[in-house]
Design a protein around this motif. Structure first.
Motif, mmCIF file in Angstrom:
data_model
loop_
_atom_site.group_PDB
_atom_site.id
_atom_site.type_symbol
_atom_site.label_atom_id
_atom_site.label_comp_id
_atom_site.label_asym_id
_atom_site.label_seq_id
_atom_site.Cartn_x
_atom_site.Cartn_y
_atom_site.Cartn_z
ATOM 1 N N UNK A 249 30.959 47.121 32.214
ATOM 2 C CA UNK A 249 31.703 46.234 33.107
ATOM 3 C C UNK A 249 32.292 47.025 34.266
ATOM 4 N N UNK A 250 32.847 48.189 33.981
ATOM 5 C CA UNK A 250 33.444 49.007 35.040
ATOM 6 C C UNK A 250 32.384 49.439 36.046
ATOM 7 N N UNK A 251 31.239 49.867 35.548
ATOM 8 C CA UNK A 251 30.175 50.329 36.449
ATOM 9 C C UNK A 251 29.650 49.214 37.341
ATOM 10 N N UNK A 252 29.464 48.034 36.771
ATOM 11 C CA UNK A 252 28.833 46.956 37.527
ATOM 12 C C UNK A 252 29.795 46.170 38.399
ATOM 13 N N UNK A 253 31.029 45.981 37.934
ATOM 14 C CA UNK A 253 31.971 45.102 38.648
ATOM 15 C C UNK A 253 33.062 45.873 39.391
ATOM 16 N N UNK A 254 33.667 46.844 38.733
ATOM 17 C CA UNK A 254 34.863 47.488 39.290
ATOM 18 C C UNK A 254 34.526 48.635 40.237
ATOM 19 N N UNK A 255 33.533 49.440 39.894
ATOM 20 C CA UNK A 255 33.203 50.608 40.722
ATOM 21 C C UNK A 255 32.893 50.240 42.178
ATOM 22 N N UNK A 256 32.068 49.198 42.447
ATOM 23 C CA UNK A 256 31.824 48.849 43.858
ATOM 24 C C UNK A 256 33.115 48.486 44.606
ATOM 25 N N UNK B 142 41.476 44.760 41.189
ATOM 26 C CA UNK B 142 41.665 44.094 39.897
ATOM 27 C C UNK B 142 41.647 42.569 39.990
ATOM 28 N N UNK B 143 41.129 42.044 41.096
ATOM 29 C CA UNK B 143 41.081 40.586 41.214
ATOM 30 C C UNK B 143 40.119 40.008 40.177
ATOM 31 N N UNK B 144 40.302 38.734 39.797
ATOM 32 C CA UNK B 144 39.462 38.139 38.753
ATOM 33 C C UNK B 144 37.971 38.221 39.073
ATOM 34 N N UNK B 145 37.175 38.220 38.028
ATOM 35 C CA UNK B 145 35.720 38.230 38.155
ATOM 36 C C UNK B 145 35.189 36.971 37.492
ATOM 37 N N UNK B 146 34.445 36.197 38.250
ATOM 38 C CA UNK B 146 33.920 34.915 37.761
ATOM 39 C C UNK B 146 35.040 34.063 37.170
ATOM 40 N N UNK B 147 36.132 34.010 37.904
ATOM 41 C CA UNK B 147 37.306 33.189 37.588
ATOM 42 C C UNK B 147 38.033 33.639 36.321
ATOM 43 N N UNK B 148 37.733 34.832 35.829
ATOM 44 C CA UNK B 148 38.422 35.359 34.659
ATOM 45 C C UNK B 148 39.098 36.680 35.002
ATOM 46 N N UNK B 149 40.269 36.874 34.426
ATOM 47 C CA UNK B 149 40.971 38.135 34.616
ATOM 48 C C UNK B 149 40.133 39.274 34.027
ATOM 49 N N UNK B 150 40.195 40.450 34.667
ATOM 50 C CA UNK B 150 39.490 41.599 34.121
ATOM 51 C C UNK B 150 40.068 41.963 32.753
ATOM 52 N N UNK B 151 39.278 42.595 31.890
ATOM 53 C CA UNK B 151 39.846 43.078 30.631
ATOM 54 C C UNK B 151 41.083 43.933 30.906
ATOM 55 N N UNK B 152 42.124 43.720 30.109
ATOM 56 C CA UNK B 152 43.394 44.395 30.374
ATOM 57 C C UNK B 152 43.275 45.908 30.265
ATOM 58 N N UNK B 153 42.401 46.383 29.383
ATOM 59 C CA UNK B 153 42.204 47.826 29.269
ATOM 60 C C UNK B 153 41.687 48.409 30.580
ATOM 61 N N UNK B 154 40.800 47.679 31.252
ATOM 62 C CA UNK B 154 40.294 48.138 32.542
ATOM 63 C C UNK B 154 41.402 48.120 33.584
ATOM 64 N N UNK B 155 42.163 47.062 33.618
ATOM 65 C CA UNK B 155 43.314 47.017 34.538
ATOM 66 C C UNK B 155 44.212 48.233 34.332
ATOM 67 N N UNK B 156 44.471 48.529 33.073
ATOM 68 C CA UNK B 156 45.393 49.616 32.741
ATOM 69 C C UNK B 156 44.859 50.966 33.232
ATOM 70 N N UNK B 157 43.615 51.281 32.865
ATOM 71 C CA UNK B 157 43.065 52.575 33.246
ATOM 72 C C UNK B 157 42.863 52.724 34.739
ATOM 73 N N UNK B 158 42.317 51.697 35.382
ATOM 74 C CA UNK B 158 42.054 51.773 36.815
ATOM 75 C C UNK B 158 43.360 51.858 37.603
#
Length: 417
Positions: free
Chosen positions: A92-99, A117-133
């Motif tokens: 998920x990080x590679x495909x959605x967040x990295x760009x 960290x804006x939503x992806x496909x109308x869903x909040x990003x996984x919280x673990x990703x929000x936290x690390x990023x």
């Protein structure tokens, strides 16, 4: 843009992910593991090693700054997200967040967090990703501006440079007696957590728990230095409600009884009961607190379960449904929201405890220190792990280094002025 590449590295959390439901249902502890079958989805065993994922942001000057993703120890319980899946998070990080990271102005922390960290496909990003990023972005901003992470938070939220150290709270894990002694000898501010997470540890009618509380107080007086009087903080994982019943009056009566056994100490009781939903938790905790306050009890109620996101924290704070709110950093998600949560608690005159989990890493713990100090939280958790020494060293030393740098910055500014 300042970020030219993103690298990922799988890693270890500092403790284990545990199936809380299976433990509550009576799973028997066999040395360090729990015997029996797991009941929470995603768990292959009741206790499994915690995993993490590091996200590294490669900057134009080839500096690499990092943030760490993970979930909390009791994933999938109390309204929390599912068990951490390193492969899923990596993909998920590679495909959605990295760009997004490659196309953001990382010098502006809050703005960068909002965009990345804006939503992806109308869903909040996984919280673990929000936290690390959000950790990594905070380190980027600090690097760009040649400031500490705490100073970035102060600038973004228009806060004065902090001057006070934040009390540190240690947790004992299962090696309770040994770790209590360590905490007392190191003069920890708040102790010992106690891990009261089973009927065996709570006892019939709470008798085993009461004896442990009395022992901690007695041990503090016995081996602590003169004048040392820590706050006694016990996490009972809802067992007062499970054993005594879910009537607020009965729960308050029991808590008063506990506090009365150790006069002279301030007592924190975390998660006295789980009422099954955020709204029920808010309503019933407010009743318990009203009873305790009307009696002038020294006991304080700390909320954890059912209070996970920034919105949950807002609801509890505005309803005054806790004396102290644990802001459980991986459950909140973005560190920017942890800062907002502390300020929200202060606005509503509710205690702000920047917590987290034993499953975290050194990097996430250090970043949390900067948020705690910048916002002047009421206390912060020594993390990661359950060993006391390592967590107290990581958090305590980071705070001391930070305050020393801020003192130097303050003195320099005064001299220039």
């Amino acid at each position: 843009m300042q970020i030219k590449d993103v690298v990922l590295a799988p890693g270890n959390g500092a403790f284990f992910y545990d199936d809380q439901e299976a433990i509550r249902l009576g799973a028997i502890q066999d040395s360090f593991i729990y015997a029996g079958a797991p009941t929470t989805p995603g768990f292959e065993a009741i206790r499994i090693p915690a995993s993490s994922l590091s996200v590294g942001l490669v900057l134009r000057d080839d500096t690499v700054v990092w943030g760490d993703m993970m979930n909390v120890q009791y994933s999938g319980a109390g309204g929390r997200g599912p068990l951490f899946d390193t492969n899923r998070m990596s993909n998920f990080t590679s495909s959605v967040v990295a760009p997004r990271l490659l196309d953001v102005d990382a010098s502006r922390y809050l703005e960068a967090c909002t965009k990345v960290l804006e939503p992806h496909e109308h869903k909040r990003l996984p919280l673990a990703i929000e936290y690390g990023v959000s950790q990594a972005l905070l380190r980027v901003a600090a690097h760009i501006h040649r400031r500490t992470m705490a100073e970035i938070i102060c600038a973004e939220f228009d806060l004065p440079l902090p001057t006070f150290r934040i009390p540190i709270y240690c947790q004992s894990g299962d090696a309770r007696e040994i770790n209590v002694d360590k905490m007392i000898l190191k003069a920890v501010d708040v102790l010992p957590h106690g891990l009261i997470n089973s009927r065996q540890k709570f006892g019939v009618g709470g008798q085993t728990f009461m004896e442990f509380v009395k022992w901690v107080a007695a041990r503090t007086r016995e081996i602590g230095r003169p004048g040392y009087k820590p706050v006694l903080h016990f996490d009972v994982y809802g067992w007062i409600g499970q054993e005594i019943g879910l009537e607020p009056q009965s729960i308050a009566d029991f808590i008063c009884k506990v506090a009365d056994t150790v006069p002279g100490f301030t007592i924190n009781i975390e998660s006295p009961a789980d009422f099954g939903s955020t709204q029920a938790q808010i309503e019933n905790y407010a009743k318990i607190i009203s009873i305790l306050d009307s009696r002038g009890s020294s006991a304080r109620i700390v909320v954890d379960e059912r209070c996970n996101t920034l919105e949950d924290i807002r609801l509890f704070a505005e309803a005054r449904s806790a004396h102290l709110i644990q802001i459980k950093t991986p459950d909140v998600g973005s560190l920017a929201d942890t800062a907002r949560a502390v300020l929200l608690c202060k606005e509503n005159k509710v205690g702000a405890y920047v917590g987290g989990s034993c499953t975290e890493t050194d990097l996430s713990a250090q970043a949390s220190v900067h948020i705690s100090v910048a916002t002047q939280a009421d206390m912060m958790l020594a993390k990661p792990g359950m060993g006391v020494d390592e967590a107290f060293s990581i958090v305590g030393n980071e705070q001391n280094r930070l305050l020393a740098m801020l003192d130097r910055r303050r003195a320099h500014n005064e001299n220039v002025g």
